[in-house]
Enzyme design. Structure first.
Site, PDB file in Angstrom:
ATOM      1  N   CYS A  44       0.843  -1.189   0.000  1.00 11.76           N
ATOM      2  CA  CYS A  44       0.000   0.000   0.000  1.00 11.76           C
ATOM      3  C   CYS A  44       0.887   1.250   0.000  1.00 11.76           C
ATOM      4  CB  CYS A  44      -0.905   0.003   1.233  1.00 11.76           C
ATOM      5  SG  CYS A  44      -2.038   1.422   1.279  1.00 11.76           S
ATOM      6  N   ASP A  46       0.446   3.827   1.659  1.00 12.92           N
ATOM      7  CA  ASP A  46       0.428   4.448   2.993  1.00 12.92           C
ATOM      8  C   ASP A  46       1.854   4.730   3.492  1.00 12.92           C
ATOM      9  OD1 ASP A  46       0.345   4.646   5.960  1.00 12.92           O
ATOM     10  OD2 ASP A  46      -1.787   4.207   5.693  1.00 12.92           O
ATOM     11  N   ARG A  48       3.111   4.955   6.261  1.00 16.54           N
ATOM     12  CA  ARG A  48       3.596   4.209   7.427  1.00 16.54           C
ATOM     13  C   ARG A  48       4.144   2.841   7.057  1.00 16.54           C
ATOM     14  NH1 ARG A  48      -2.029   4.815  10.413  1.00 16.54           N
ATOM     15  NH2 ARG A  48      -2.579   4.250   8.274  1.00 16.54           N
ATOM     16  N   HIS A 100      -1.936  -3.841   5.260  1.00 18.19           N
ATOM     17  CA  HIS A 100      -1.677  -3.359   6.627  1.00 18.19           C
ATOM     18  C   HIS A 100      -2.989  -3.036   7.322  1.00 18.19           C
ATOM     19  CE1 HIS A 100      -2.352   1.076   5.887  1.00 18.19           C
ATOM     20  NE2 HIS A 100      -2.265   0.645   4.650  1.00 18.19           N
ATOM     21  N   CYS A 103      -5.865   0.490   7.222  1.00 12.23           N
ATOM     22  CA  CYS A 103      -5.683   0.950   5.842  1.00 12.23           C
ATOM     23  C   CYS A 103      -6.863   1.838   5.441  1.00 12.23           C
ATOM     24  CB  CYS A 103      -5.564  -0.241   4.888  1.00 12.23           C
ATOM     25  SG  CYS A 103      -5.308   0.247   3.160  1.00 12.23           S
TER      26      CYS A 103
HETATM   27 CO    CO Z   1      -3.353   1.329   3.093  1.00 11.02          CO
END
Ligand code: CO
Length: 213
Positions: A44, A46, A48, A100, A103
């Protein structure tokens, strides 16, 4: 959360490069000669889920593709070319789908998004939710429900990999890259391995007999 200024990022990079050179003066000379990664990671976007640092991987080890909610779309020429290159040129040995917890893409897949492009991109994940509604609606919190959906999404996207022409071609030339499902558990920092239903994919004719054994 640590916030670096723009200038700090540039300085960090200088320090990082110096440190590498101290360990091996030919480090970048070797790095410039080419890549031979063992792993393809589809994760992803993202911020993080910075996979390279989460698993202490070195430059040259991971071939990486990231998009919102780590989808494997069979009409995404960006991802499909990454897979093709991974299998035909790099001879990647392990393909990892990395989802994750927490999400935003997963949450938006169920709740909808006001952003047109994002909405369309994640909408297919809604079907995974619908197909597993009996299980998912039993959770007492949306957080747990979406975290479980993130796991189911990893499995569904891994299955999509087996449907690509590139993967079928790999099987035809007796190249059997291993498929792995991972979830980055953002509450603990640990990566969870999600078992993939390889036997059921074998029954569907998606993977050859004995694949993954
Ligand atoms: Co995500």
């Amino acid at each position: 959360m640590i916030k670096h200024t723009y200038n700090e990022l540039i300085l960090n990079n200088r320090e990082w490069a110096e440190k590498r050179l101290k360990g091996d003066k030919d480090y970048f000379k070797k790095l410039s000669e080419g890549q031979d990664p063992q792993y393809l990671i589809i994760g992803c976007s993202d911020s993080r889920v910075s996979i390279t640092s989460l698993i202490n991987a070195e430059p040259g080890e991971l071939f990486v593709h990231r998009n919102i909610a780590n989808r494997v779309s069979l009409i995404d020429i960006n991802l499909l070319s990454v897979i093709e290159y991974s299998l035909e040129v790099l001879h990647i040995q392990d393909i990892i789908i990395l989802g994750h917890y927490k999400c935003g893409g997963i949450k938006a897949a169920v709740e909808g998004s006001d952003l047109y492009m994002v909405h369309n991109w994640i909408n297919p994940i809604r079907d995974i939710y619908i197909n597993h509604r009996d299980e998912l609606d039993k959770y007492d919190s949306n957080e747990k429900k979406y975290d479980r959906l993130a796991e189911l999404n990893v499995i569904a996207q891994a299955e999509n990999i087996t449907k690509t022409r590139s993967m079928k071609k790999a099987f035809e030339r007796k190249q059997y890259p291993a498929l792995h499902g991972w979830i980055f558990d953002i509450y603990t920092g640990l990566i969870k391995e999600i078992p993939l239903p390889l036997k059921s994919w074998e029954k569907k004719g998606l993977v050859p007999a004995g694949y993954g054994e």
